[in-house]
Design a protein around this motif. Structure first.
Motif, PDB file in Angstrom:
ATOM      1  N   ASP A 114      19.026  81.571 -99.100  1.00  0.00           N
ATOM      2  CA  ASP A 114      19.001  80.306 -98.367  1.00  0.00           C
ATOM      3  C   ASP A 114      20.360  79.604 -98.404  1.00  0.00           C
ATOM      4  O   ASP A 114      20.852  79.239 -99.470  1.00  0.00           O
ATOM      5  CB  ASP A 114      17.923  79.416 -98.989  1.00  0.00           C
ATOM      6  N   SER A 115      20.963  79.413 -97.228  1.00  0.00           N
ATOM      7  CA  SER A 115      22.331  78.897 -97.143  1.00  0.00           C
ATOM      8  C   SER A 115      22.469  77.931 -95.977  1.00  0.00           C
ATOM      9  O   SER A 115      21.786  78.048 -94.955  1.00  0.00           O
ATOM     10  CB  SER A 115      23.345  80.027 -96.948  1.00  0.00           C
ATOM     11  N   VAL A 116      23.391  77.019 -96.133  1.00  0.00           N
ATOM     12  CA  VAL A 116      23.783  76.101 -95.068  1.00  0.00           C
ATOM     13  C   VAL A 116      25.242  76.351 -94.732  1.00  0.00           C
ATOM     14  O   VAL A 116      26.094  76.411 -95.636  1.00  0.00           O
ATOM     15  CB  VAL A 116      23.592  74.632 -95.500  1.00  0.00           C
ATOM     16  N   ARG A 117      25.531  76.537 -93.451  1.00  0.00           N
ATOM     17  CA  ARG A 117      26.920  76.572 -92.988  1.00  0.00           C
ATOM     18  C   ARG A 117      27.158  75.377 -92.075  1.00  0.00           C
ATOM     19  O   ARG A 117      26.281  74.997 -91.287  1.00  0.00           O
ATOM     20  CB  ARG A 117      27.243  77.872 -92.250  1.00  0.00           C
ATOM     21  N   VAL A 118      28.350  74.809 -92.190  1.00  0.00           N
ATOM     22  CA  VAL A 118      28.699  73.626 -91.405  1.00  0.00           C
ATOM     23  C   VAL A 118      30.099  73.791 -90.834  1.00  0.00           C
ATOM     24  O   VAL A 118      30.922  74.544 -91.374  1.00  0.00           O
ATOM     25  CB  VAL A 118      28.645  72.342 -92.273  1.00  0.00           C
ATOM     26  N   GLU A 119      30.354  73.087 -89.743  1.00  0.00           N
ATOM     27  CA  GLU A 119      31.725  72.851 -89.288  1.00  0.00           C
ATOM     28  C   GLU A 119      32.086  71.478 -89.827  1.00  0.00           C
ATOM     29  O   GLU A 119      31.617  70.450 -89.336  1.00  0.00           O
ATOM     30  CB  GLU A 119      31.805  72.903 -87.766  1.00  0.00           C
TER      31      GLU A 119
END
Length: 363
Positions: A114-119
């Protein structure tokens, strides 16, 4: 005037450390020769499009992902957070900032859940994760230990046009400043920022960005770095040594900068210092102190200031590069002959015996 990133009302995720970088490379076979055959990073998994690598002391799945693609760039700067709930916190934090956010319960790479990627507000692709596959920690596999062994991922270095803006944003995110470079006019040229108890997990270098300046791996001792230089010489690839070996003033670390087949910059790094006390002082260096970048006063090659890797958005497209408007470190410290100098009035190379070196503040 700097347009600072607003501070969200929700708590920031509790970041433990920098954990891995995902790099896009154009020739996977050549990159494998560089990172595995030359530098000795250990392969966790690989297929025809991707190689997952880790350092000697690592127990999570990887510290570096090499993914084949059309444009050499950095696709993710990944940080491990303290709890699964901190992944939720990262998602909420960046949504309040108005950033583009993508979450995958299955993760973005093998070995990470479970991961979050953001700009992020600076244009960098950041990732936050907790769930990870554990692998064999090679700490006592001395049968695999090479003379130039890379033992840990130490830090990232990011190029951004507005260092104070980036510094405030990362401080809100929970990072602390260990060292910085400024001038008497108040211009900030660089800042070193940490979550783990070393000099940095990432650094901000003032320049045209967003771009990746380098990723750094640690060795145990200086002689490991010298072995890498000797090996590169024996392989007739010493032209890939960009700078060093030497010792930094900032961080006090022994260093070497080399370039991979796509021009991604890798630092080999050892012997910085502990920063874990709550009152650890910030060391400020004058930009005209010639020992800030190299303790021995050796010049910094211009490419180190000007060249860096593109970064990608969440669609895999290169982020536009914004030109730095404030003075550049290279412009104020590198003379017409290409050599750096110590004091403002010393660009001609004429000796000035009055001031001496401007040492960084130590207390």
């Amino acid at each position: 005037m700097t347009n600072f990133v607003p501070t969200p009302s929700v708590p920031a995720p509790d970041i433990v450390r920098c954990a891995y970088l995902e790099l896009v490379v154009t020739d996977l076979a050549k990159s494998r020769e560089f990172y595995v055959d030359l530098l000795g990073l250990h392969v966790t998994e690989e297929d025809e499009n991707t190689i997952y690598l880790r350092s000697f002391e690592e127990f999570i799945h990887h510290n570096l992902v090499l993914r084949k693609g059309p444009v050499a760039a950095a696709a993710a700067f990944a940080y491990r957070v303290r709890t699964p709930e901190d992944v939720d916190a990262a998602e909420a934090y960046y949504k309040e900032l108005g950033c583009r956010v993508e979450r995958r319960k299955e993760g973005f790479t093998k070995g990470v859940g479970d991961s979050v990627r953001v700009e992020d507000p600076l244009g960098f692709p950041y990732e936050f994760f907790y769930e990870v596959e554990h692998v064999e920690r090679l700490t006592q596999r001395y049968d695999l230990y090479s003379a130039g062994e890379l033992v840990r991922l130490d830090h990232f270095n990011q190029v951004t046009p507005d260092v104070p803006r980036g510094r405030k944003y990362l401080e809100d995110l929970g990072f602390r400043v260990s060292e910085d470079i400024k001038d008497s006019d108040g211009v900030t040229y660089a800042a070193w920022m940490h979550r783990k108890q070393t000099v940095h997990d990432t650094a901000l270098t003032g320049g045209n960005g967003p771009r990746l300046h380098h990723i750094a791996f640690s060795t145990h001792e200086k002689h490991n770095i010298i072995q890498i230089c000797d090996k590169m010489g024996a392989l007739r690839i010493s032209d890939r040594i960009e700078r060093g070996p030497g010792r930094h003033g900032v961080s006090n670390a022994f260093y070497l900068y080399i370039l991979d087949p796509d021009g991604h910059r890798i630092e080999i790094y050892t012997q910085d210092y502990y920063t874990g006390d709550p009152d650890n002082p910030t060391v400020t260096w004058d930009v005209h102190d010639n020992q800030r970048r190299d303790w021995w006063g050796n010049p910094v090659v211009p490419s180190w200031y000007t060249e860096a890797s593109l970064v990608l958005d969440l669609d895999g497209k290169p982020q536009p590069v914004i030109v730095r408007e404030e003075k550049s470190e290279m412009a104020v410290t590198v003379g017409a002959d290409g050599f750096s100098y110590t004091r403002k009035d010393d660009a001609s190379g004429e000796p000035t015996a009055v001031e001496g070196f401007k040492l960084g503040a130590q207390v």
